[in-house]
Design a protein around this motif. Sequence first.
Motif, PDB file in Angstrom:
ATOM      1  N   LEU A 166     -72.539 -64.219 -29.858  1.00 39.74           N
ATOM      2  CA  LEU A 166     -72.787 -65.625 -30.197  1.00 39.74           C
ATOM      3  C   LEU A 166     -74.045 -65.681 -31.055  1.00 39.74           C
ATOM      4  N   LEU A 167     -73.912 -66.235 -32.258  1.00 43.16           N
ATOM      5  CA  LEU A 167     -75.082 -66.414 -33.127  1.00 43.16           C
ATOM      6  C   LEU A 167     -75.436 -67.897 -33.153  1.00 43.16           C
ATOM      7  N   ILE A 168     -76.661 -68.224 -32.813  1.00 35.50           N
ATOM      8  CA  ILE A 168     -77.108 -69.617 -32.873  1.00 35.50           C
ATOM      9  C   ILE A 168     -78.059 -69.727 -34.063  1.00 35.50           C
ATOM     10  N   ILE A 233     -77.742 -64.238 -30.126  1.00 35.53           N
ATOM     11  CA  ILE A 233     -78.888 -64.154 -31.040  1.00 35.53           C
ATOM     12  C   ILE A 233     -79.265 -65.551 -31.503  1.00 35.53           C
ATOM     13  N   ILE A 234     -80.532 -65.891 -31.339  1.00 41.93           N
ATOM     14  CA  ILE A 234     -81.054 -67.128 -31.922  1.00 41.93           C
ATOM     15  C   ILE A 234     -81.803 -66.712 -33.177  1.00 41.93           C
ATOM     16  N   ARG A 245     -77.797 -58.360 -42.215  1.00 42.40           N
ATOM     17  CA  ARG A 245     -78.903 -57.488 -41.756  1.00 42.40           C
ATOM     18  C   ARG A 245     -78.779 -57.246 -40.252  1.00 42.40           C
ATOM     19  N   LEU A 246     -78.403 -58.303 -39.538  1.00 39.99           N
ATOM     20  CA  LEU A 246     -78.241 -58.180 -38.085  1.00 39.99           C
ATOM     21  C   LEU A 246     -77.139 -57.168 -37.756  1.00 39.99           C
ATOM     22  N   LEU A 247     -76.019 -57.286 -38.467  1.00 40.11           N
ATOM     23  CA  LEU A 247     -74.888 -56.402 -38.176  1.00 40.11           C
ATOM     24  C   LEU A 247     -75.142 -54.973 -38.668  1.00 40.11           C
ATOM     25  N   PHE A 256     -80.788 -61.836 -27.172  1.00 42.86           N
ATOM     26  CA  PHE A 256     -80.679 -61.952 -25.709  1.00 42.86           C
ATOM     27  C   PHE A 256     -79.545 -61.036 -25.294  1.00 42.86           C
ATOM     28  N   LYS A 257     -79.902 -60.002 -24.545  1.00 49.49           N
ATOM     29  CA  LYS A 257     -78.905 -58.990 -24.238  1.00 49.49           C
ATOM     30  C   LYS A 257     -77.886 -59.460 -23.212  1.00 49.49           C
TER      31      LYS A 257
END
Length: 267
Positions: A166-168, A233-234, A245-247, A256-257
């Motif tokens: 989940l990406l916020i 991820i926030i 970049r995140l991926l 947040f794991k």
Amino acid sequence: MIKHVKRMVVKVGTSSLTYDTGRLNLRRIRTLAEVLSDLMNSGIEVALVSSGAIGVGSAKLGLKSRPKDTPGRQAAATVGQCELMFVYDKMFGEYGHTVGQLLVTRSDIENSERRENLVNCFEKLFEYNAIPVINENDSVAVEEIVYGDNDNLSAQVARLMGADVLLILSDIDGFFSANPAEDESAVLIPVVERIDETLLHMAGPSVSHLGTGGMATKLGAAQLATQAGIDTIIMNGSNPEDIYRLLDGRQVGTHFKKQSKGDEEHA
Ligand code: GLU
């Protein structure tokens, strides 16, 4: 590290979709549509939880701010939701993708039969390679306008869909040790292993002038999702290319794991 993502829910807030005028930030929405379309091309299933109906509708109607009365917010949402879907349809369409709109209320999720129907619809949209675009049904579910927020909704949706991530996307870089607008010593926390009482206390109730959420609702959403085994991820939504970049395994925002079943029992 976020790896091997199969199904991703992306929540985008009003402040990420609009300028301070309340009108749509078309440049950003185009980049978001391009990045999400590209991820879909790579085989990742994507659902978008989009706020903005009330904020965009208010601006389109020429109102100076969100209406304070419920009928005003209902009316603004009818206008803004149309505008949002028109733009999503156009922009995702330019990258060869098809959007489907789902407007849900809390009772659609709480009632088991309606929840099952909703899940069936999500699954069918994924089977058809369409991108579900979800928002609260702000025009009819009056109590949702007063109590609901899309941070919570995005976590519920991610759970129902069995998403991995989940990406916020927000107007803040992530979760900070204190409110960075008020405290210069505030630092970004890159990884949160577990959301506990101390952390919930740190969140505070920051609210933007067009949306309804703040850090507290985001943390609540992260808690709900991570407890369901979903990495959350926030991150700042100002450059949607940061999702690449995140991926790629780089540090972006606050991760947040996800909690495993054992963790949940000890929580
Ligand atoms: N559903 C609301 C809207 O589209 C936004 C809720 C929120 O800001 O979390 O305007």
